[in-house]
Scaffold this motif. Structure first.
Motif, PDB file in Angstrom:
ATOM      1  N   SER A 541       0.118  -4.233  -2.461  1.00 39.63           N
ATOM      2  CA  SER A 541      -0.464  -4.154  -3.799  1.00 39.63           C
ATOM      3  C   SER A 541       0.302  -5.098  -4.733  1.00 39.63           C
ATOM      4  N   TYR A 542       0.949  -4.598  -5.827  1.00 42.46           N
ATOM      5  CA  TYR A 542       1.772  -5.539  -6.582  1.00 42.46           C
ATOM      6  C   TYR A 542       2.843  -6.138  -5.678  1.00 42.46           C
ATOM      7  N   PHE A 545       1.530  -9.061  -4.213  1.00 42.03           N
ATOM      8  CA  PHE A 545       1.622 -10.199  -5.132  1.00 42.03           C
ATOM      9  C   PHE A 545       2.994 -10.852  -5.019  1.00 42.03           C
ATOM     10  N   VAL A 567      -2.571  -8.819  -4.981  1.00 38.91           N
ATOM     11  CA  VAL A 567      -3.163  -9.567  -6.079  1.00 38.91           C
ATOM     12  C   VAL A 567      -2.607 -10.978  -5.957  1.00 38.91           C
ATOM     13  N   LEU A 573      -7.719 -11.004 -12.202  1.00 40.22           N
ATOM     14  CA  LEU A 573      -7.247  -9.618 -12.140  1.00 40.22           C
ATOM     15  C   LEU A 573      -7.684  -8.807 -13.345  1.00 40.22           C
ATOM     16  N   TRP A 577      -9.372  -4.714 -12.177  1.00 34.34           N
ATOM     17  CA  TRP A 577      -8.416  -3.691 -11.771  1.00 34.34           C
ATOM     18  C   TRP A 577      -8.486  -2.510 -12.735  1.00 34.34           C
ATOM     19  N   ARG A 617      -9.555  -1.835  -5.345  1.00 37.28           N
ATOM     20  CA  ARG A 617      -8.521  -2.058  -6.372  1.00 37.28           C
ATOM     21  C   ARG A 617      -8.024  -3.495  -6.334  1.00 37.28           C
ATOM     22  N   THR A 618      -7.685  -3.972  -5.156  1.00 33.88           N
ATOM     23  CA  THR A 618      -7.336  -5.390  -4.994  1.00 33.88           C
ATOM     24  C   THR A 618      -8.294  -5.956  -3.954  1.00 33.88           C
ATOM     25  N   HIS A 622      -8.740 -11.732  -3.081  1.00 36.60           N
ATOM     26  CA  HIS A 622      -7.379 -12.144  -3.421  1.00 36.60           C
ATOM     27  C   HIS A 622      -6.643 -12.666  -2.183  1.00 36.60           C
ATOM     28  N   HIS A 646      -7.576   1.069  -0.483  1.00 33.87           N
ATOM     29  CA  HIS A 646      -6.321   0.540  -1.031  1.00 33.87           C
ATOM     30  C   HIS A 646      -5.184   1.547  -0.871  1.00 33.87           C
TER      31      HIS A 646
END
Length: 676
Positions: A541-542, A545, A567, A573, A577, A617-618, A622, A646
């Motif tokens: 997730s983050y 990223f 992401v 984004l 999100w 969510r993502t 991406h 997710h």
């Protein structure tokens, strides 16, 4: 798709026995043990102390196959009543209520046009899940839609009904522990899509409307005696942006009055949570960081509109996370203890009897974290959990103060001796900011064995944080049992560890937030723990990223990166999100910095990207677009995982496939299995 899935499983199976470091004499924990269905989860005791409810997993399941189980506390020896999920709708959470009722949450795979409902694409066909809440009795004789009686609105279209299912239309708000049959529930109004709050009778299914929320107003604290709304929260626009205003009901009236001392600008992100009422003084318990970088518990007097001069509870190193108030007749609304936001989220018991019970249980389970949950009014039956970084969560029952029975352990096949040490550490970022982190090491390793291959593993969110204990994702024991050190930095932007650390991450995606992770890697090298030639970035997730950012940042300290459900395109984004408009406004303004998609030409290390095809969510674009942007520059893989959402819970096959992909990538593309 099935052939493709079998190929992915083959990768997982072929790499089960891989290890990376001869310094660890332990065997790697098998992917099968870490990806199997949890044996038991979602365990709770009814507020009247009559029943225990849980979900139990099916042995050897590939999908998320669960059963609902209920025990009668006065006859545990008889075993539970068990009902399996349906062929399509699978139980994912359950809760014991009272009046012999059980709340169950379930979901099923669904594909269709979202048309603005929930998260994800607003046009075209999207793979996601439909969720529903059900009520049943302790014998599971019938399942009906939860809290639906008396809340239907005529003329609602089929599309709106489906939107309500996707968004999750009903929820339990307050259990009203002193009332034998009533609870407080919320349900989305299908015409306004605002929440209505009801007093709901579990025995008769009758409802009584308590409060209609609006786009600006929402109920805050409810009186746990009767459900009366005591405070509300209002969002108001001002010349300087949005302001959160807390209103308190005037005693004996229906009038709510704004209290400026409790109001704050949304953009400043102060914590201001009214969490309880001291009935003896009329003062409110408030958790706030308005007086300190860390959250304190304070008393607020609505009669004088002032806080007490000194905090009720404060800790020199950690925030106060919650106040534990009694919910049984014998201790109702009394302060029994509080939790602190340290590594394990420990509870400090003020109540002498509970403090003694807690100490006794810790002695009975040395080296494990003991968490007391529900209990009967006489405290003769107490539901509690035990866990540690080496021991999966176990649900247990203390009877008569001296007999412990185990309801179940989430995972078996885990040898604690295969899992090493966990510790809370801090290090300085390059600009001097103190960064806390959780460090996990392989079993039996000492510095005499030499530096380790190391994974820097940032959490998701990023407005979140990691806790110690058993890692429910399985990622940490998977890696440490294969000889890796794992560092989980609580980088700037992490929430719950001080307001300064949290707000320092604003608009620093891929920049100072990323420096914190790289600085953690450098610190581990300085400590003699990490081998600088065998460093990996892995996140989801983050955290995905952050792994993608590591691929394109210059002078990378990492040999490779693993990016789960990332992401990668900050430009897209902001519109895709979170289904919470206020969150998009507040947090969205902080999502700025280095955009990996704008820097794919700078890719310099191999990367594995994976994402579920039901992740709204993502969404998969991406990971896929980033892969397409870097595949001609570095060794890159992209995998779309069938039916994977997710967030947890994931199917056993999702865990098996993704862990297998990670293990194969680490062996073949990262070069971390040797000291080269």
């Amino acid at each position: 798709m099935r052939n493709r899935f079998k190929n992915l499983l083959a990768i997982a199976t072929a790499s089960l026995l891989a290890t990376v470091n001869s310094a660890s004499a332990r065997d790697p924990i098998s992917i099968e043990a870490l990806s199997s269905m949890p044996k038991i989860q979602s365990v709770s005791m009814s507020s009247d102390g009559k029943n225990i409810v849980a979900l139990i997993g099916k042995e050897g399941a590939e999908d998320y196959e669960t059963s609902l189980a209920t025990w009668q506390l006065d006859n545990l020896a008889a075993g539970p009543t068990v009902t399996a999920s349906g062929d399509r709708m699978r139980f994912i959470a359950a809760s014991a209520l009272k009046a012999d009722r059980v709340f169950v949450f379930a979901r099923q795979e669904w594909t269709g046009a979202l048309q603005g409902c929930g998260e994800g694409n607003s046009t075209g066909s999207t793979k996601t899940f439909v969720s529903k809440a059900y009520l049943t009795d302790t014998k599971h004789s019938e399942f009906s839609e939860a809290f639906a009686a008396g809340t239907r609105t005529a003329g609602v279209s089929a599309q709106t009904e489906r939107c309500l299912e996707l968004a999750g239309s009903a929820s339990l708000v307050n259990g009203l522990p002193l009332d034998p049959t009533k609870v407080i529930v919320s349900r989305l109004n299908p015409l306004t899509f605002q929440e209505n709050y009801y007093r709901y009778d579990l025995a008769t299914d009758k409802t009584e409307l308590l409060f209609r929320a609006s786009g600006r107003d929402a109920p805050g604290l409810l009186n746990p005696r009767n459900g009366e709304v005591l405070t509300t929260t209002t969002i108001e626009p001002t010349a300087d942006g949005l302001e959160q205003r807390i209103k308190i009901r005037k005693a004996g009236t229906d009038e709510f009055v704004v209290h400026p001392a409790l109001s704050r600008k949304i953009k400043d992100r102060y914590t201001m949570a009214v969490v309880g009422l001291d009935e003896a003084t009329g003062k409110y318990y408030v958790l706030t960081d308005a007086f300190s970088d860390l959250v304190q518990a304070r008393m607020y007097d609505p009669a004088t509109s002032k806080f007490d001069d000194e905090p009720l509870l404060a800790h020199p190193k950690y925030s106060i996370a919650s106040i534990v108030l009694g919910s049984r007749p014998s201790d109702f609304n009394k302060v029994l203890g509080f939790t602190i936001a340290n590594m394990n989220g420990d509870t400090v018991w003020i109540d002498p009897q509970l403090a003694a019970i807690h100490e006794g249980l810790k002695k009975a389970f040395p080296g494990q974290q003991v968490s007391i949950g529900s209990m009967t009014d006489d405290r003769n039956k107490i539901l509690f959990t035990t866990e540690s970084p080496r021991h999966p969560v176990a649900y247990r029952l203390l009877v008569d103060g001296n007999k412990v029975s185990t309801l179940g352990v989430t995972r078996d096949g885990i040898d604690p001796n295969d899992i090493g040490e966990q510790q809370w550490v801090t290090y300085k970022a390059r600009d001097g900011l103190e960064i806390p982190a959780i460090l996990d090491l392989p079993a039996g390793w000492t510095k005499a064995d030499g530096p380790l291959p190391t994974v820097i593993h940032p959490h998701g969110g990023p407005w979140s944080r990691d806790f110690g204990g058993w890692d429910a994702s399985g990622w940490v024991p998977f890696l440490t049992s294969r000889g890796y050190a794992v560092l989980r930095p609580q980088y700037r932007g992490s929430q719950g560890l001080g307001r300064k650390l949290w707000t320092s991450g604003d608009a620093e995606w891929g920049q100072k937030m990323q420096d914190d992770k790289d600085d953690g890697a450098a610190w581990l090298v300085q400590q003699g723990i990490a081998d600088p030639k065998r460093m990996v970035m892995f996140g989801y997730s983050y955290g995905g990223f952050a792994a993608a950012a590591a691929v394109v940042r210059p002078n990378s300290p990492y040999r490779c990166a693993i990016s789960g459900a990332p992401v990668t395109d900050l430009g897209r984004l902001g519109t895709s999100w979170s289904d919470n408009r206020l969150q998009r406004i507040v947090q969205g303004d902080t999502v700025k910095g280095m955009d990996p998609m704008q820097n794919t030409d700078k890719a310099n290390i191999p990367v594995l990207l994976y994402v579920g095809d039901r992740d709204v969510r993502t969404p998969a674009f991406h990971a896929r677009d980033f892969y397409n942007g870097v595949k001609d520059k570095v060794d890159a893989e992209f995998h779309l995982i069938p039916d994977m959402p997710h967030s947890m819970p994931w199917y056993p096959r999702h865990m098996s496939v993704t862990l297998g992909l990670m293990e194969n990538f680490l062996k073949t593309k990262c070069g971390t299995t040797t000291g080269a």
